[in-house]
Each structure stands twice: as structure tokens, then as C-alpha cells.
Scaffold this motif. Structure first.
Motif, PDB file in Angstrom:
ATOM      1  N   VAL A  68       0.897  -1.324   0.225  1.00 50.09           N
ATOM      2  CA  VAL A  68       0.169  -0.138  -0.675  1.00 50.09           C
ATOM      3  C   VAL A  68       1.021   1.209  -0.309  1.00 50.09           C
ATOM      4  CG1 VAL A  68      -1.713   0.988   1.650  1.00 50.09           C
ATOM      5  CG2 VAL A  68      -2.360  -1.407   0.982  1.00 50.09           C
ATOM      6  N   ALA A  92       0.871   4.257  -2.970  1.00 47.72           N
ATOM      7  CA  ALA A  92       0.472   5.514  -2.261  1.00 47.72           C
ATOM      8  C   ALA A  92       1.638   6.764  -3.107  1.00 47.72           C
ATOM      9  CB  ALA A  92       0.601   5.665  -0.836  1.00 47.72           C
ATOM     10  N   VAL A 128      -2.369  11.195  -3.110  1.00 47.71           N
ATOM     11  CA  VAL A 128      -3.308  10.382  -2.109  1.00 47.71           C
ATOM     12  C   VAL A 128      -3.339  11.110  -1.275  1.00 47.71           C
ATOM     13  CG1 VAL A 128      -2.742   8.378  -0.499  1.00 47.71           C
ATOM     14  CG2 VAL A 128      -1.699   8.758  -2.964  1.00 47.71           C
ATOM     15  N   ILE A 163      -5.047   7.240   3.602  1.00 52.79           N
ATOM     16  CA  ILE A 163      -5.418   5.471   3.688  1.00 52.79           C
ATOM     17  C   ILE A 163      -6.155   4.990   4.873  1.00 52.79           C
ATOM     18  CG2 ILE A 163      -4.161   3.357   2.980  1.00 52.79           C
ATOM     19  CD1 ILE A 163      -1.874   4.627   1.346  1.00 52.79           C
ATOM     20  N   ASP A 183      -6.912   2.130   6.881  1.00 48.47           N
ATOM     21  CA  ASP A 183      -6.709   0.787   7.602  1.00 48.47           C
ATOM     22  C   ASP A 183      -7.461   0.498   7.927  1.00 48.47           C
ATOM     23  OD1 ASP A 183      -6.355  -1.669   7.761  1.00 48.47           O
ATOM     24  OD2 ASP A 183      -3.798  -1.550   8.472  1.00 48.47           O
ATOM     25  N   PRO A 241      -7.488  -2.269   2.720  1.00 51.48           N
ATOM     26  CA  PRO A 241      -7.135  -0.728   3.069  1.00 51.48           C
ATOM     27  C   PRO A 241      -8.031   0.005   1.760  1.00 51.48           C
ATOM     28  CG  PRO A 241      -5.107  -1.937   2.857  1.00 51.48           C
ATOM     29  CD  PRO A 241      -5.510  -3.142   2.987  1.00 51.48           C
ATOM     30  N   ILE A 261      -8.170   3.404   0.056  1.00 56.06           N
ATOM     31  CA  ILE A 261      -6.551   4.404  -1.054  1.00 56.06           C
ATOM     32  C   ILE A 261      -8.017   5.682  -1.027  1.00 56.06           C
ATOM     33  CG2 ILE A 261      -5.453   4.642  -2.315  1.00 56.06           C
ATOM     34  CD1 ILE A 261      -4.663   2.046  -2.169  1.00 56.06           C
TER      35      ILE A 261
END
Length: 831
Positions: free
Chosen positions: A18, A22, A32, A35, A37, A157, A159
Motif C-alpha cells: 500500500v 501511495a 493520495v 489511506i 486501514d 485498506p 485508498i
């Protein structure tokens, strides 16, 4: 734009983490924003089974549970959830774990005499929603002891990226995957739309009544379907990006909007009135009951979809409630259309309607993707809901979107500051989908892919039937076509340079300072701006309050101050008494003074830097520094208040002109002020016979009466555009004479009609080398002065230059002054 990691990997074959994804997204311009999680805080929560649930011995609303979390140890749990029962499979947290929904860390405790060694969790306690009606109730086949995060797919995750307005292709998971693959972070998986066989004729057909409403549309029905809940994998993905699952049909359209960037809409065939769906412009009085439950009053500028009963959707923005699909739907009709991006944006803004479909249509969609998108949607509906597909109904035609663009390799360096081999530049474009058409040592010409409508070329290539894609030349197809005929080629080379640069990472572009054009930077203000700022400061220093007034007023009032041509009449004024552009800011300031006087504030000094309007041409608008004084005034604390007069206004105007660098010796005053001034107490300041710099004087009594302003009032106007720019002279040593100046007073008898200024000008001209100043200090009429005459007393300053003047030289200068004044005005020296 949000998507999950697993969703991205449906289109991108990659092992990147990830964090790597990113970093690459940021480097190629898809910033981005975050993110998420969701599973990080829940990593240690386990799936547990309630072995036994009995009533708490000491509490009516609590139950005592024996819980198995798969480690062979039974734990006692006290729980107040109403759905706690024997055999329930839920989620348990052990002591030492932090519960995000409550903000507490669990400890072993004792509740009403019963030990509690764990906690059975609700969705709200896990921070996954607002449901707190009971503990989580999982299917019986959920693996006891397993990680709840992995079982629920929460280890995926989310994004979120920010998309610039030109990158409509990146508002899809596949579009993002395509960019990442081109940047070297994996391989783009192939995608194809399997065709669904047509089992029956389409129950609905399309017609485009107005090409402004739609360029091209396809549709297809599916019958014999069952519209229940969508599968868990789809619901999970939609929920992860913030969408609420509704039903299989609706969820499929939402899924395609994000997965492939292709908004779709489904109609319930049974609810559509008639056999035809039409694309046309809305009519006055029509309304739409939208899917969000609100009703919208449509305008003739809105492109809509209608059946025989009326509007069923606002094209490219939102569907209508009457024909929407629900759990009773057994036959749906899929709409896949290409709308005008500009019209979609304007309609959405006009009705304050924001939707995921609008966000994509207004940025422009892939015009070649409609057939594949319709086939893919049909296939998914049949797979998830059952049924069989009809034939395809179509209207309009695919626009001629194909175009090419040329990149000169040296532009990557000159425009972007990065030296790249030609092969690398071409390779990057090819990885993005640009196909090479021609190439030589200096340049390459590529075919622009259909999904990249931000890389434009010749407008004449954008044709749809007999019109033009209106997004490039306005909303009227006829006007668009005419504009496209003779338009110049839009240079797409800069777009290609940007693509080459960003694909290698924008952080790899070296910073280059802008070239310095001059050691001393140019002035921040133009001469006109500087004059306005200086005039504003001078008037403030003279005790005047700056005002900001409307540039329009009632036509009847404006007529008091000059001509009011019909061309300066407002067609749609904001108020009935604000329908005419003003002839002068003095009018607005007098109205303000009148309002102040009506409220008991009679002593005002107002100033404004604004515009005066004579006609509709650019030269008919003049920049004016204007001021109005009313009531009494006092220049000094020790000076008693006195009534204002025309000389106060003249002093204000002269002070502004002097600050602007106008040479005072070159000015003259005439008595031909505009008609709203008092004819005997006003004047015009000129530089030469033609250049009018200012006007001043008392306001005419009739004007004051019309404005209900008790007199007297004085005003001035300084015409800033007429003030000449001061000559730039090289600064030399200051002129500091070594000798004391001499001052001599003269009193002249002159005819009453002679202006004092004529006498002063004549005295100054008697000796331009030695006479440095002439000032009037007294005007007398009365005893000793003949009728029809007046006495003007002046002071002449004589500045010796080379030596002290002798009495003879002084007398000679005095004689020349008397002679010059007598010749110019007929004056005689007063005895």
C-alpha cells in the motif's frame, strides 16, 4: 475517489505494498488524500461462540455467558445485549484490548458478583457503524477463533485520491490501475465485455428529439430477473467507499460508476409509460421527482429523459423516482448514454445536485466505451439477478473522437526542464495508451486514446452527426459547428509533455528558477493605480471620509447632473430607483449627505474614487476623485467653525492635483462649470484651453432642493484620466540658493470682471528667472475703490541667484511686474 486495495488488484497485477502504491500515485499526479486501514484497531478481535447463555443471578437485564474463542478455554462474560443467546456466533475482545467505539481498554472485572473475562461486541463498539441494538450476530459457519478482520474483509485498506478536473479517466478503479501500470507498478489486467445473446425485441426504444440533450444513447432490457440484495463482496466494496447498498440492480450501476468510470441508469420497464424514452430539453413548468426524494423545477436549459408521462431523469445527473427499480422489479431497461459535459455541469449546478454520475459526465467520458459498458452491465445483471437480455436499442451516433497530437522531443526539456532520451518519451506515451502514428528524429505523432479527452486537438474533428461536440464551443450545436469550421488547432503538445513528465514522477523534475528579466523589478502599480491611491490618501489627510456607493441611481435624479442616455439605462436593475448609470460620483455623494442630514449629521465631508458614465464606449467611463462637503468646517482646533464655501472645494481639488505632480503655475480657472454647480460660485480647473482637470463649486440651489438637502453644499471632481503623467527627470542636486528671498506686496485696482488668476499669471511672467512665487492675499471692494472695480493685493517672492540684489535692481523688477499686470489686465497700481 475511493477504492480498496483488493478492488485495485482486480485490474492491476502487482505485489506492491500500500505504501508503494501511495508513493507512486503521488508521483504521477494522483494525489493520495488518505489511506484508511479499518482492520488495524480490530486486529486482535476473535470470532467467538456462546456455549451457554443464562440469566444473571443478581440482575434482571444482564445475562451470564460461557464463551468459546477457539483456544480451548471457556470464559465467563457478563452481557446486557437482548440478542445474547446460546449458540450465537459473535465477536469477542479479551482483556488488554482497546475497544474503539467506547474508548476504553478492557480489564477482567466482576459485575454484580459474576466474573467477566471478555466482552462480546456490537458494531458500534467496534467503530463500524451506529448499530447498538445488540451484539454482532455472525453466520453459524463463521470460523470460531479466527480473526474477525480477515473473515469480514476489513484487512483491505481503503485508498482515497484527489482527482484534478481534467482527469475524468482517473475517476475509475481501472483508470487508476492503467496509470499505475504505465508507471511500472505492475501489469494492467486484460478486460473484455462478454456479449449477452439477445432473446427478445427490446420493449423500449430510444429517440433523440434534441441533440443538445444527448449525443448518443444505447439501451437494453433484461426480463425475468429477481432484484434482491447484491452479493456480499459488492456490498462490502460499496460500503467501504461510503455508498449504501440498496438492491442488486442499483448496486450494479453504482459499481460500474466506480469500477469502470461508466455511469449507468436502470428503469423499471413496468413503470415506464409508453414504449419510447426520449432525450429532449425540458419545458417550462415541468418537474422531476428525483431518486433522492426531492422535487426539482426544470428549465429549458436542462437535458432530460422522458416517457409519455413526463420527465424520468435529469440527463447525466440523477434518475427519477417514478420509474426507479425496487424489489418488485422483474424487467429493467439499462440506459448507457453520452451527454454534453457542459450541460450536465450547468444543470447540476443550477439545481445544486451533486452525484457520482455528474462528477464523471462533466469531466467527459470515453465516447467509444458505450457498447462494451452496456454488454458488461447486462452480463452482470444476468449473473446476479437472473433473466435474459433483449436486443439493443440505440439513438444518435458515436462522435468522431479520433485525433492525433505531436510531441517535439526538445519540448520535454524546454517546457519541462527534464532531459529525456526520445525512446523513453515515446515509451511512456505508449504505456499510457497513445499509439505511435509517425516518428522522426525530432518528433513523434501519436493517436490519442478515446478515454483521454483532456488531450485535445483540432475542434473540427469533434463531430457528432451534423453538429459538433458542444463541450468545445458552447451549448448550441449549430454555433459549435460554425466555431469548429475556422478554429485554430488547440496545441496539445504541452499535454503530452505533462504526461511524459508525470509518468516518471513529478518529484524527478528538477526545480528551475525563473529567469530574471531585470535587476530592479517593475513597479507593482500602474501609473493610473498610483494616481488613484495617492488621491485617496490626500483626501483622507484633508479630513474626508472615503465612501463606496452604487454606480447607478434613479434616472430622474441622475438627470439633475447631466445627460442620461437610454444606452446607460439598466434593463434589470436591482431596485426601481437604481436604474441609471450615474453621470458623476458627486450625485451619489450628495445623496449620502442628504441621508446623513436627515438623521441629524449635517457636517459631513465625503470622498469617493469612482466612475462617471457618459456613454457605453470605453472612453465614456471616466475615473473621478470626487468629494462633497456640507454643513460647517474647521481646519484647526483653535479655529471657530464656519460655513463651507466654494473655496473649500477648490482647495481640495488643487491639493489632489498638486499631489499628482501637476505644475500649479500651468493651471487656470474658468467659470464654465457644469449646470449642477452654482453659476456664480464654481469653476473649472484647466491645463491649457482644452484639458479639463477638475471642477469645483457650490451645488446649485435647485439641485439641493430636489435632493432635500439644506444648503449650502460644495463639491469637486478631479478627472484622474486627464491628469498628465509627470515627466521623469533625472534627479540632480537640490536647488538651494545662497541668498535670502525678497517679498514685495502690490495692490492693483482692476475691473471687477477680471479674474484674479489673470493678474497672478501676468505677475509671474514679469521675470521668470527671479520671481519664484506670486500669491493673492487680499480682495477689497469699498471706500477708495471705484464702483465696478476691486482691489487685488498680491505678494511677489523674488529669489536672488548670483548676488544680492541692489535697490535699483529690485525697483526694476517691481516696475516690470506693474507693467506686465497693466498690459495683461488694464490694472493700475493702487495709491
Amino acid at each position: 475517489m475511493k477504492f480498496t486495495l483488493s478492488w485495485l488488484k482486480d485490474h492491476l497485477d502487482t505485489d506492491a505494498s500500500v505504501d508503494e502504491i501511495a508513493r507512486t500515485l503521488n508521483a504521477i499526479g494522483l494525489e493520495v488524500e488518505g489511506i484508511e486501514d479499518r482492520g488495524a484497531a480490530l486486529a486482535n478481535f476473535r470470532i467467538a461462540r456462546v456455549i451457554e447463555a443464562v440469566q444473571h443471578p443478581n440482575a434482571d437485564r444482564l445475562r451470564q455467558l460461557r464463551v468459546d474463542i477457539g483456544d480451548g478455554v471457556e470464559r465467563s462474560v457478563v452481557c446486557g445485549a437482548p440478542n445474547a443467546r446460546t449458540g450465537l456466533v459473535g465477536v469477542a475482545a479479551l482483556p488488554g484490548e482497546f475497544v474503539p467505539g467506547t474508548g476504553v481498554t478492557l480489564k477482567v472485572g466482576e459485575i454484580r458478583g459474576v466474573k467477566s473475562e471478555a466482552m462480546m461486541l456490537s458494531m458500534r463498539e467496534m467503530g463500524l457503524g451506529d448499530d447498538h441494538s445488540g451484539i454482532v450476530d455472525l453466520p453459524e459457519d463463521a470460523p470460531v477463533g479466527g480473526s474477525y478482520v480477515k473473515w469480514a474483509g476489513l484487512d483491505d485498506p481503503i485508498i482515497e485520491i484527489s482527482i484534478t478536473p481534467n482527469r475524468g479517466d482517473a475517476l475509475s478503479v481501472r483508470g487508476v490501475a492503467r496509470d499505475l501500470a504505465a508507471a511500472g507498478l505492475g501489469t494492467l489486467k486484460p478486460w473484455a465485455a462478454p456479449k449477452a445473446a439477445a432473446a427478445y425485441p427490446s420493449p423500449l426504444t430510444w429517440t433523440i428529439e434534441d441533440p443538445r440533450a444527448c449525443l448518443w444513447v444505447l439501451g437494453r432490457a433484461v426480463r425475468g430477473l429477481k432484484n434482491g440484495p447484491s452479493p456480499k463482496w459488492m456490498q462490502d466494496r460499496l460500503t467501504a467507499i461510503g455508498l449504501r447498498p440498496i438492491s442488486a440492480l442499483v448496486d450494479i450501476t453504482n459499481y460500474f460508476t466506480f469500477d469502470l468510470g461508466r455511469p449507468l441508469h436502470v428503469f423499471d420497464v413496468a413503470k415506464v409509460k409508453g414504449k419510447t424514452l426520449a432525450m429532449r430539453m425540458a419545458r417550462e413548468g415541468e418537474t422531476l421527482h428525483a431518486l433522492n426524494g426531492k422535487e426539482y423545477a426544470l428549465t429549458p436549459e436542462d437535458g432530460i429523459i422522458t416517457d409519455e408521462a413526463g420527465p424520468e431523469a435529469l440527463g447525466g445527473v440523477m434518475g427519477g423516482e417514478p420509474s426507479g427499480c425496487d424489489e418488485t422489479t422483474t424487467e429493467c431497461f439499462i440506459e448507457c448514454a453520452l451527454f454534453d459535459p457542459v450541460r450536465v455541469a450547468l444543470s447540476g449546478r443550477r439545481h445544486d445536485l451533486r452525484s457520482d454520475a455528474r462528477a464523471r459526465f462533466e469531466r467527459g467520458l470515453d465516447p467509444a466505451f458505450l457498447p462494451d459498458a452496456l454488454e458488461a452491465a447486462t452480463r452482470m445483471i444476468i449473473e446476479l439477478c437472473g433473466g435474459e437480455a433483449s436486443e439493443i436499442s440505440a439513438a444518435g451516433a458515436e462522435p468522431a473522437w479520433a485525433r492525433s497530437a505531436t510531441l517535439r522531443f526538445e519540448r520535454v526539456s524546454s517546457y519541462g526542464g527534464l532531459d529525456l532520451p526520445a525512446e523513453e518519451s515515446v515509451g511512456r506515451l505508449e504505456r499510457l495508451g497513445f499509439a505511435v502514428q509517425a516518428r522522426d528524429d525530432a518528433s513523434v505523432t501519436v493517436a490519442v486514446p478515446s478515454w483521454r479527452n483532456d488531450v485535445a486537438s483540432d475542434l473540427s474533428a469533434y463531430r457528432a452527426g451534423g453538429g459538433a461536440l458542444t463541450q468545445f464551443a458552447g451549448l448550441d450545436p449549430a454555433k459549435a459547428a460554425k466555431a469548429a469550421e475556422g478554429c485554430a488547432v488547440i496545441e496539445p503538445e504541452a499535454d503530452l509533455v505533462e504526461e511524459v513528465l508525470r509518468l516518471g514522477g513529478l518529484d524527478a523534475v528538477p526545480p528551475v528558477s525563473l529567469p530574471t528579466t531585470a535587476i530592479i523589478p517593475p513597479a507593482a502599480f500602474t501609473a493610473k493605480q498610483s494616481r488613484a491611491a495617492l488621491a485617496r490618501r490626500v483626501l483622507a489627510a484633508r479630513g474626508m471620509q472615503e465612501s463606496v456607493t452604487f454606480a447607478f441611481m434613479e434616472a430622474k435624479t441622475a438627470a439633475l447632473f447631466g445627460a442620461t442616455p437610454e444606452a446607460l439605462r439598466l434593463v434589470n436593475p436591482i431596485a426601481a430607483d437604481l436604474d441609471q448609470m450615474r453621470p458623476t460620483p458627486v450625485a451619489s455623494l450628495l445623496l449620502a449627505a442628504s441621508r446623513n442630514a436627515a438623521r441629524g449629521f449635517g457636517d459631513v465631508a465625503l470622498a469617493e474614487l469612482g466612475a462617471a458614465y457618459r456613454d457605453i464606449t470605453p472612453d465614456g467611463q471616466a475615473a473621478v476623485a470626487a468629494g462633497v462637503r456640507h454643513g460647517s468646517t474647521s481646519r484647526h482646533w483653535a479655529e471657530p467653525a464656519r460655513g463651507i464655501d466654494a473655496m473649500d472645494a477648490k482647495g481640495d481639488a488643487i491639493a489632489v492635483l498638486a499631489a499628482l505632480g501637476v505644475p500649479m503655475a500651468a493651471l487656470q480657472v474658468t467659470a464654465d462649470a457644469p449646470g449642477f454647480y452654482h453659476p456664480g460660485r464654481s469653476g473649472v480647473v484647466r491645463q491649457g484651453p482644452k484639458v479639463v482637470l477638475a471642477t469645483f463649486g457650490e451645488i446649485h440651489p435647485k439641485v439641493l432642493e430636489a435632493l432635500d438637502l439644506p444648503g449650502p453644499a460644495v463639491a469637486f471632481e478631479v478627472f484622474l484620466d486627464a491628469v498628465p503623467e509627470p515627466k521623469r527627470r533625472k534627479k540632480g542636486a537640490p536647488d538651494l540658493p545662497s541668498f535670502q528671498p525678497l517679498r514685495r506686496d502690490f495692490a492693483f485696482i482692476v475691473d471687477d470682471a477680471v479674474a484674479a488668476e489673470a493678474l497672478l499669471r501676468a505677475a509671474r511672467g514679469a521675470d521668470k528667472t527671479l520671481i519664484t512665487d506670486v500669491a493673492l492675499f487680499d480682495v477689497y471692494r469699498g471706500k477708495g475703490v471705484p464702483d465696478g472695480a476691486k482691489s487685488l493685493a498680491i505678494q511677489v517672492t523674488i529669489q536672488p541667484r548670483e548676488a544680492t540684489l541692489t535697490d535699483t535692481q529690485i525697483e526694476d523688477i517691481a516696475d516690470r511686474v506693474v507693467a506686465a499686470v497693466a498690459k495683461a489686465t488694464g490694472a493700475t497700481l493702487r495709491a
